[in-house]
Enzyme design. Structure first.
Site, PDB file in Angstrom:
ATOM      1  N   SER A 145       0.832  -1.197   0.000  1.00  0.00           N
ATOM      2  CA  SER A 145       0.000   0.000   0.000  1.00  0.00           C
ATOM      3  C   SER A 145       0.878   1.263   0.000  1.00  0.00           C
ATOM      4  O   SER A 145       1.653   1.476  -0.923  1.00  0.00           O
ATOM      5  CB  SER A 145      -0.960  -0.047   1.192  1.00  0.00           C
ATOM      6  OG  SER A 145      -1.960   0.939   1.097  1.00  0.00           O
ATOM      7  N   ASP A 221     -10.134  -5.625  -3.264  1.00  0.00           N
ATOM      8  CA  ASP A 221      -9.537  -4.567  -2.445  1.00  0.00           C
ATOM      9  C   ASP A 221     -10.436  -3.334  -2.508  1.00  0.00           C
ATOM     10  O   ASP A 221     -10.677  -2.784  -3.589  1.00  0.00           O
ATOM     11  CB  ASP A 221      -8.144  -4.252  -2.999  1.00  0.00           C
ATOM     12  CG  ASP A 221      -7.332  -3.306  -2.144  1.00  0.00           C
ATOM     13  OD1 ASP A 221      -7.920  -2.366  -1.579  1.00  0.00           O
ATOM     14  OD2 ASP A 221      -6.106  -3.499  -2.063  1.00  0.00           O
ATOM     15  N   HIS A 254      -7.308  -6.047   0.804  1.00  0.00           N
ATOM     16  CA  HIS A 254      -6.145  -5.197   1.068  1.00  0.00           C
ATOM     17  C   HIS A 254      -5.382  -5.624   2.320  1.00  0.00           C
ATOM     18  O   HIS A 254      -4.429  -4.967   2.710  1.00  0.00           O
ATOM     19  CB  HIS A 254      -6.623  -3.743   1.236  1.00  0.00           C
ATOM     20  CG  HIS A 254      -5.544  -2.710   1.098  1.00  0.00           C
ATOM     21  ND1 HIS A 254      -4.914  -2.441  -0.104  1.00  0.00           N
ATOM     22  CD2 HIS A 254      -4.979  -1.859   2.004  1.00  0.00           C
ATOM     23  CE1 HIS A 254      -4.030  -1.480   0.070  1.00  0.00           C
ATOM     24  NE2 HIS A 254      -4.035  -1.110   1.335  1.00  0.00           N
TER      25      HIS A 254
END
Length: 277
Positions: A145, A221, A254
């Site tokens: 991320s 995600d 995620h």
């Protein structure tokens, strides 16, 4: 560096250290996994950069990477995501301030006093690792991320310093999405040229190159379309003839459930590149 935790894991040692950072002007914690072979020889290093709200603990406790680092004889260094402390500027939100350093060098007050994560990751931390651990000069970088963003930026801006780069669910166009725009406006003000120095897609469009980029992205995600925009990276790499291994995974989100599912393949990828160099 002060040893504050030590755990045997897959025949090696998952340690936690504390040190004072000259770059960040605060005490910092960093996780270091030393494989069994580190007892007798120097090994290459993989730097892992974590995402928003994380600290040095998330990756070392949730990813299961120790098994693969032991198998492939790689030291894994997992720093915190920002400077820390009561004297360090912060914000009342999860995507700015402590836990959200964005791996850049802030230029705007109050952030510029401590938020120099780019310098810390590129210069200070590798120097400490080389001094205190049985590490060779060969290193690679990866992250998740916000950390995937940081890994891509550091590799693209310093292609001779990192043998390989990979990322999970990276923010590839931060100057075009809310997470990046809000952070950049605070840390760098409205200087859009400075924003582009920390934007992987922009760096590639300006001619910055690496030999290859590996990315894994979950298609369930919640941040994929609004914040991450992996296809932007795929498109610019095709246009600029940069080799990629970009994989999309149905059903994965995620979280570290996603990271732990594929971290073994990332470590094997870096091990192969590090051993080839």
């Amino acid at each position: 560096m002060e040893l504050i935790e030590k755990h045997v894991s897959f025949g090696g040692w998952q340690n936690m250290y504390r040190h004072y950072s000259q770059s960040l002007k605060c005490e910092m914690n960093v996780g270091v996994y030393l494989p069994p072979k580190a007892a007798n020889e120097k090994l290459p290093v993989l730097y892992w950069l974590s995402g928003l709200t994380c600290n040095e603990q998330n990756f070392i406790t949730k990813s299961g990477m120790q098994r693969y680092a032991a198998e492939h004889n790689i030291i894994v260094v997992a720093p915190d995501t920002s400077p820390r402390g009561s004297h360090v500027a912060d914000a009342d939100r999860y995507d700015l301030g402590q836990g959200a350093g964005f791996y850049l060098n802030a230029t705007q007050a109050p952030w510029n006093e401590h938020y120099k994560m780019y310098d810390y990751i590129r210069n200070e931390l590798p120097d400490l690792v080389m001094h205190h651990f049985p590490a060779t000069a060969k290193k690679s970088i990866s992250g998740h991320s916000m950390g995937g963003l940081g890994a891509l930026v550091l590799a693209l801006r310093n292609p001779d310093e990192y043998v390989s780069v990979s990322a999970f669910s990276p923010i590839v166009s931060p100057s075009q999405v809310p997470w990046g725009q809000q952070a950049f406006a605070a840390y760098l003000a409205e200087n859009k040229d400075a924003w582009l120095d920390y934007d992987p897609v922009s760096l590639i469009s300006q001619g910055q190159r690496v030999a290859e980029i590996m990315v894994d992205q979950g298609l369930s995600d919640d941040f994929y379309a609004e914040q991450l925009r992996t296809p932007n990276l795929e498109k610019i790499c095709q246009e600029m003839n940069i080799k990629t291994l970009i994989r999309y995974h149905e059903g994965y989100d995620h979280s570290y459930y996603f990271v732990s599912s594929f971290i073994g393949e990332h470590i094997a990828y870096h091990a192969n590149k590090l051993n080839m160099r």
